[in-house]
Design an enzyme around this catalytic site. Structure first.
Site, PDB file in Angstrom:
ATOM      1  CG  ASN A 116      13.111 -13.584  -6.312  1.00  0.00           C
ATOM      2  OD1 ASN A 116      13.430 -12.054  -6.328  1.00  0.00           O
ATOM      3  ND2 ASN A 116      12.925 -13.914  -7.338  1.00  0.00           N
ATOM      4  CB  THR A 161     -28.234   9.381  18.100  1.00  0.00           C
ATOM      5  OG1 THR A 161     -29.316   9.872  18.525  1.00  0.00           O
ATOM      6  CG2 THR A 161     -28.002   8.221  19.126  1.00  0.00           C
ATOM      7  CG  HIS A 162     -29.017  11.338  14.215  1.00  0.00           C
ATOM      8  ND1 HIS A 162     -29.135  10.666  13.148  1.00  0.00           N
ATOM      9  CD2 HIS A 162     -29.949  10.573  15.049  1.00  0.00           C
ATOM     10  CE1 HIS A 162     -29.798   9.825  13.028  1.00  0.00           C
ATOM     11  NE2 HIS A 162     -30.422   9.323  14.377  1.00  0.00           N
ATOM     12  CB  SER A 283      -3.450  30.980  15.985  1.00  0.00           C
ATOM     13  OG  SER A 283      -3.499  31.945  15.187  1.00  0.00           O
ATOM     14  CE  LYS A 289      -8.309  28.634  16.807  1.00  0.00           C
ATOM     15  NZ  LYS A 289      -8.121  29.133  15.575  1.00  0.00           N
ATOM     16  CD  GLU A 296      -6.992  20.596  14.223  1.00  0.00           C
ATOM     17  OE1 GLU A 296      -8.089  21.172  13.787  1.00  0.00           O
ATOM     18  OE2 GLU A 296      -6.058  21.283  14.861  1.00  0.00           O
ATOM     19  CE1 TYR A 323      10.416  -9.793  -5.554  1.00  0.00           C
ATOM     20  CE2 TYR A 323      11.375  -9.481  -7.786  1.00  0.00           C
ATOM     21  CZ  TYR A 323      11.100  -8.810  -6.426  1.00  0.00           C
ATOM     22  OH  TYR A 323      11.590  -7.796  -6.250  1.00  0.00           O
ATOM     23  CD  GLN A 328      13.191  -2.190  -5.571  1.00  0.00           C
ATOM     24  OE1 GLN A 328      13.831  -3.438  -5.764  1.00  0.00           O
ATOM     25  NE2 GLN A 328      13.348  -1.282  -6.248  1.00  0.00           N
ATOM     26  CE  LYS A 331      11.525  -4.631   0.133  1.00  0.00           C
ATOM     27  NZ  LYS A 331      10.701  -4.521  -1.114  1.00  0.00           N
TER      28      LYS A 331
HETATM   29  N1  ARG Z   1      14.831  -5.319  -3.938  1.00  0.00           N
HETATM   30  C1  ARG Z   1      13.900  -6.100  -4.301  1.00  0.00           C
HETATM   31  C2  ARG Z   1      12.863  -6.167  -3.561  1.00  0.00           C
HETATM   32  O1  ARG Z   1      12.442  -5.196  -2.764  1.00  0.00           O
HETATM   33  C3  ARG Z   1      14.916  -7.460  -3.693  1.00  0.00           C
HETATM   34  C4  ARG Z   1      14.392  -8.797  -4.540  1.00  0.00           C
HETATM   35  C5  ARG Z   1      15.208  -8.376  -5.990  1.00  0.00           C
HETATM   36  N2  ARG Z   1      14.981  -9.679  -6.808  1.00  0.00           N
HETATM   37  C6  ARG Z   1      15.046  -9.565  -8.074  1.00  0.00           C
HETATM   38  N3  ARG Z   1      14.955 -10.680  -8.663  1.00  0.00           N
HETATM   39  N4  ARG Z   1      15.403  -8.320  -8.773  1.00  0.00           N
HETATM   40  O2  ARG Z   1      11.571  -6.801  -3.923  1.00  0.00           O
END
Ligand code: ARG
Length: 462
Positions: A116, A161-162, A283, A289, A296, A323, A328, A331
């Site tokens: 954690n 403007t606009h 295109s 084109k 874009e 925690y 998780q 990420k």
């Molecule tokens: N893979 C977990 C995460 O990204 C790591 C921490 C896991 N901790 C636990 N008590 N299961 O958060």
């Protein structure tokens, strides 16, 4: 990625049956968190050194851990490391490999630590590096904007403007507006970095640890400004990632606005700029084109970063301390934000210096659309006419222009004097585009001299 249900999990002691195969895959994060490997190893090395420093590990054990981790780092970078889904995440993959290599000392690395505080530390170390890379790329783009602004300080274009022609401005002034937006974005990222750069290690699972750890020592080894004050908070909150993503969403919003303008300007209807061919595609059916794909796509990708911000806010909103596995899920939105921002900045920093500015077209566009109408009103005010009356007089002159197909500067003095006898020959000086922009000669104004001065000041701020 290898998945082997028979692998002993580091936490398997209290379990009586193997993890369900699908649950194993469902709960694993290694497919995406392996990106943290370098920072995970850096964090582990510092942790081991601290444990040796306070006498929890022997020096030889610490050395074996450090050497083993460095070998693993080399293996990973050579592509010579098998990631295992059964080992769940980057942390357990690396730790398990370490023990395979160095034996019992490897099993001591996790003393006084939990995944954690480990994962929270890894993300912060990783994000800190990414913020530095992003601000460097941003600086490169900002410098390109300054160069462009300087080069085009006196190129006249219609200001809108606009999306209706409003008053003439200079292209350099327009570039400096973009610059200011990005300068604030960089300041936000730098500010956010201060709160990212705080160390969770030592919080362990949630309550701290009974070992005599020296958190200040670890923090110093890792270049953190401080160790987090509260262990529960340190392992649970992801506000730093949310803050970063919010700053990134604003940055992308700015790039999206720039993109929208470039797309309009590159169209034949505007014809203000030419995007270099290498930043466009064609295109498959329409041979004529040349599409502004890069702006874009940047405009389109802005949506994902805004989405990532909402995802992270939603992820956090109902979590009790401390925690939870929910975290998780922090990420992928964070990584996607980083990749999107870095890619967008890189492509922009390459594209801006290569923009071709079509001064004639911009000038012609400014001549259409009565862009100097306000200048005529201001002229009348200088001749003693009250502003509201001047506004009315000019409005009538514009209506006459629309009926006769003439811009103000194309009318004769007699024509103009039908609307006010205060108008004299010198009016034509203010009706020109150059006169109009040059007259806005104050801090923040569009006059070429002011643009040059703004660029000079800005060079000191980048
Ligand atoms: N893979 C977990 C995460 O990204 C790591 C921490 C896991 N901790 C636990 N008590 N299961 O958060």
């Amino acid at each position: 990625m290898a998945s082997d249900n028979s692998i002993d999990k580091p936490w398997a002691g209290r379990f009586t049956e193997a993890t369900d195969a699908f649950v194993e895959a469902f709960t694993a994060s290694v497919s995406f968190d392996k990106r943290l490997y370098r920072h995970d190893i850096t964090g582990s090395i510092a942790h081991a050194r601290m444990l040796a420093h306070v006498g929890v590990l022997r020096e030889d054990e610490c050395q074996a851990i450090v050497d083993g981790l460095q070998d693993i780092l080399r293996d990973i970078e050579r592509g010579d490391f098998t990631w295992s889904v059964a080992l769940e995440d980057v942390h357990m993959n690396i730790e398990t490999r370490l023990t395979e290599r160095i034996g019992i000392a490897g099993k001591k690395l996790h003393t006084g630590r939990s995944r954690n505080d480990q994962v929270a530390t890894d993300i912060r170390l990783y994000l800190r590096d990414e913020i530095d890379a992003i601000t460097a790329e941003l600086t490169r783009l900002m410098t390109a904007l300054l160069d462009m602004a300087e080069r085009e300080a006196d190129a006249i274009m219609p200001g809108f403007t606009h999306l209706q022609v409003a008053q003439p401005v200079t292209f350099g002034h327009h570039m400096m507006a973009w610059f200011e937006m990005l300068l604030r974005d960089r300041a936000r990222l730098r500010d956010c970095r201060q709160r990212v750069n705080v160390m969770p290690l030592g919080a362990a699972a949630l309550a701290g640890t009974s070992y005599p750890i020296d958190r200040a020592y670890t923090a110093q080894l890792l270049g953190f400004d401080a160790a987090a004050e509260n262990s529960l908070d340190a392992v649970s909150d992801r506000d730093f990632a949310i803050e970063f993503t919010a700053s990134a969403a604003l940055l992308m919003t700015h790039l999206s606005r720039c993109s929208e303008e470039l797309i309009l300007w590159a169209s034949p209807q505007f014809g203000f700029v030419d995007l270099p061919d290498r930043f466009c595609t064609g295109s498959s059916i329409m041979p004529q084109k040349k599409n502004p794909d890069v702006p874009e796509l940047v405009r389109g990708k802005t949506g994902r970063v805004t989405g990532n911000l909402i995802a992270l806010l939603t992820l956090m909103k109902s979590q009790p301390l401390a925690y939870n596995k929910d975290n998780q899920e922090d990420k992928e939105p964070l990584f996607d934000t980083i990749d999107t921002v870095r890619g967008s900045l890189k492509v922009y920093a390459g594209m801006i210096p290569a923009l071709q500015v079509k001064r004639d077209n911009m000038r012609q566009a400014a001549l259409r659309g009565f862009s100097t109408a306000t200048d005529l009103a201001d002229y009348l005010v200088r001749r003693g006419v009250a502003f509201r009356n001047a506004h009315e007089i000019v409005g009538k002159a514009v209506r006459h222009g629309i009926e006769t197909g003439k811009d103000l500067a194309q009318m004769t003095l007699e024509e103009l004097r039908q609307f006010s006898v205060a108008i004299e020959q010198d009016v034509f000086e203010v009706l020109t585009l150059e006169g109009s922009v040059a007259s806005r000669n104050h801090l923040g104004g569009t006059a070429p001299d002011q643009v040059r001065a703004a660029v000079a000041r800005a060079r000191g701020r980048v």
